[in-house]
Design a protein around this motif. Structure first.
Motif, PDB file in Angstrom:
ATOM      1  N   UNK A   1      32.138  -0.125  21.614  1.00 18.88           N
ATOM      2  CA  UNK A   1      33.015  -0.813  22.455  1.00 18.88           C
ATOM      3  C   UNK A   1      32.345  -1.202  23.767  1.00 18.88           C
ATOM      4  N   UNK A   2      31.662  -0.378  24.201  1.00 19.82           N
ATOM      5  CA  UNK A   2      30.845  -0.566  25.749  1.00 19.82           C
ATOM      6  C   UNK A   2      29.694  -1.418  25.388  1.00 19.82           C
ATOM      7  N   UNK A   3      28.954  -1.271  24.121  1.00 28.14           N
ATOM      8  CA  UNK A   3      27.933  -2.102  23.829  1.00 28.14           C
ATOM      9  C   UNK A   3      28.458  -3.644  23.767  1.00 28.14           C
TER      10      UNK A   3
ATOM     11  N   UNK B   1      26.380  -5.339  37.409  1.00 27.16           N
ATOM     12  CA  UNK B   1      26.593  -4.202  38.164  1.00 27.16           C
ATOM     13  C   UNK B   1      27.712  -4.748  39.264  1.00 27.16           C
ATOM     14  N   UNK B   2      27.511  -6.146  39.755  1.00 29.62           N
ATOM     15  CA  UNK B   2      28.586  -6.810  40.938  1.00 29.62           C
ATOM     16  C   UNK B   2      29.612  -7.077  40.165  1.00 29.62           C
TER      17      UNK B   2
ATOM     18  N   UNK C   1      36.835  -3.035  35.656  1.00 28.54           N
ATOM     19  CA  UNK C   1      36.958  -1.501  35.297  1.00 28.54           C
ATOM     20  C   UNK C   1      38.319  -1.164  34.901  1.00 28.54           C
ATOM     21  N   UNK C   2      39.211  -1.248  35.954  1.00 29.24           N
ATOM     22  CA  UNK C   2      40.776  -0.603  35.704  1.00 29.24           C
ATOM     23  C   UNK C   2      41.509  -1.682  34.661  1.00 29.24           C
TER      24      UNK C   2
ATOM     25  N   UNK D   1      43.714  -1.606  29.242  1.00 27.27           N
ATOM     26  CA  UNK D   1      43.916  -2.180  28.096  1.00 27.27           C
ATOM     27  C   UNK D   1      43.411  -1.413  26.831  1.00 27.27           C
ATOM     28  N   UNK D   2      42.468  -0.450  27.210  1.00 28.96           N
ATOM     29  CA  UNK D   2      41.838   0.321  26.255  1.00 28.96           C
ATOM     30  C   UNK D   2      43.008   1.565  25.893  1.00 28.96           C
TER      31      UNK D   2
END
Length: 425
Positions: free
Chosen positions: A174-176, A202-203, A209-210, A215-216
């Motif tokens: 999922x992250x990839x 990175x910015x 993130x939240x 959603x996850x």
């Protein structure tokens, strides 16, 4: 090829020697004469000895492993602001500073290092040395939460590791997927180069993130609820429905779940992929997968997995599986950007494990897919008998064919009958 490097004129260094020398330069703590840490925990590094290396001979896998172990030791050309941004992002993602070595984390969780390593590996993370300050108190709490279920007798150790591996493998993919989608968006819509987009990530990440985390969790709860209904409440109904036309001697009879299993395979994908550039190939694969996922979802099925040019899906009834299969064939035939598909669907019994499905039904569906003509859907006689009499489907028996592992069978071509079929938005 010349024995000398055309760029430097020096003798090439063997890959292993180059890797070891480069590692010694980057990480002097790995050598016998490692310097002592300074008060702030950072390693004081003496100027590296001049070693002439062939850049092309660096081992990218070894570099990746080292970067996973020591993310704070970035390439010396990385700008300071980028390093600061990565450190800030890490503190936010990990929830705490890295202060623990592996033995300290295991001891704090009250388990042996061997047990801790089993969980760590199940999550998909690399092996670490005894001196690596890699863990935080958050890692320790996560380990304890898993092991407490074993201590309390809720789970066996084997089951706990299997559940942990499911989380590790799914979140890794999922992250990839998410990272590549964000990078591609910046490349296409903001006209960044690929390296620029990856640095800019990175910015961007702190702002999303939240929402992604929420959603996850939301999706996981909804999917788990759907699985309860699919695998528990309706399991007996499916098995009863699958008994029609059977005498109990079938190869899949002992398996616990009744499902319609379907495959969709892009025609001429291999030859097309050789002629495409990276961006065009990525667009083709993404369009194929997203379109399949949409059709399967609307039809009430579940996408089990995608393998390059092929999609495997399941549905709870033979009728739902047939509707999904016909919709796939129709939609891809009408799509000017994608080639036709070969599709097959078989109603039978399967074993569900590790997020995948197994059994003769799956194998037969795969064999029939390879036999299907482009733009057509095939099924077997037993599935055809369950669909017979339904005006939505036209069933056309084909010539008897020898199918590896199944002997002589009569494939049946499935075509749309009356009605609109599966209606897509």
């Amino acid at each position: 090829m010349s024995e000398r490097s055309p760029a430097t004129g020096t003798q090439p260094v063997a890959p292993t020697a180059a890797r070891d020398a480069a590692r010694a330069q980057r990480h002097p703590s790995d050598t016998a004469d490692a310097p002592a840490p300074e008060a702030n925990g950072a390693l004081h590094q003496e100027p590296a000895q001049a070693v002439e290396l062939e850049p092309a001979l660096a081992d990218p896998l070894a570099d990746l492993v080292e970067a996973m172990k020591r993310p704070e030791q970035a390439d010396r050309t990385t700008p300071g602001p980028a390093l600061d941004a990565v450190r800030d992002l890490e503190r936010r993602l990990l929830g705490a500073e890295r202060t623990l070595r592996r033995r300290e984390m295991a001891a704090g969780a009250g388990v042996s290092l061997l047990s801790a390593r089993k969980i760590w590996r199940a999550l998909g993370f690399p092996n670490l040395g005894d001196e690596e300050v890699f863990f935080s108190t958050v890692d320790q709490d996560a380990l304890k939460s898993i092991l407490d279920m074993v201590r309390e007798g809720t789970l066996t150790e084997e089951t706990a590791i299997s559940l942990t591996r499911s989380v590790g493998q799914m979140t890794d993919r999922m992250v990839v997927w998410q990272v590549e989608a964000l990078v591609e968006d910046m490349v296409q819509n903001q006209k960044m180069s690929d390296p620029e987009a990856r640095r800019n990530l990175v910015n961007l990440l702190p702002d999303i993130i939240e929402p992604l985390e929420e959603l996850l969790v939301y999706s996981w709860r909804r999917q788990l609820n759907a699985a309860v209904h699919r695998l528990v409440l309706r399991a007996e109904t499916g098995l009863a429905a699958s008994a029609e036309g059977r005498d109990g001697s079938e190869d899949d009879a002992p398996l616990p779940l009744a499902r319609a299993v379907g495959f969709a395979d892009l025609v001429s994908y291999t030859s097309l992929s050789r002629r495409m550039n990276e961006r065009t190939l990525a667009q083709l694969v993404q369009r194929f997968e997203s379109k399949c996922a949409e059709i399967i979802s609307i039809g009430g099925g579940r996408l089990v997995k995608t393998i390059g040019d092929e999609v495997l899906f399941v549905a709870e009834t033979p009728q739902a599986g047939a509707q999904i299969s016909l919709a796939m064939s129709r939609e891809f035939a009408a799509d000017e950007l994608l080639p036709n598909t070969r599709v097959a669907v078989v109603w039978g019994r399967v074993l569900s494990r590790l997020g995948d499905i197994y059994g003769p039904t799956v194998n037969l569906a795969a064999r029939l897919t390879s036999l299907a003509e482009p733009g057509t859907v095939l099924t077997d006689e037993l599935t055809a008998s369950t669909l017979a009499g339904d005006a939505r489907f036209v069933l056309e028996p084909q010539e008897v064919t020898a199918i590896r592992g199944f002997g002589d069978l009569t494939p049946v071509r499935l075509a749309p009958g009356t009605g609109t079929g599966l209606v897509l938005d």
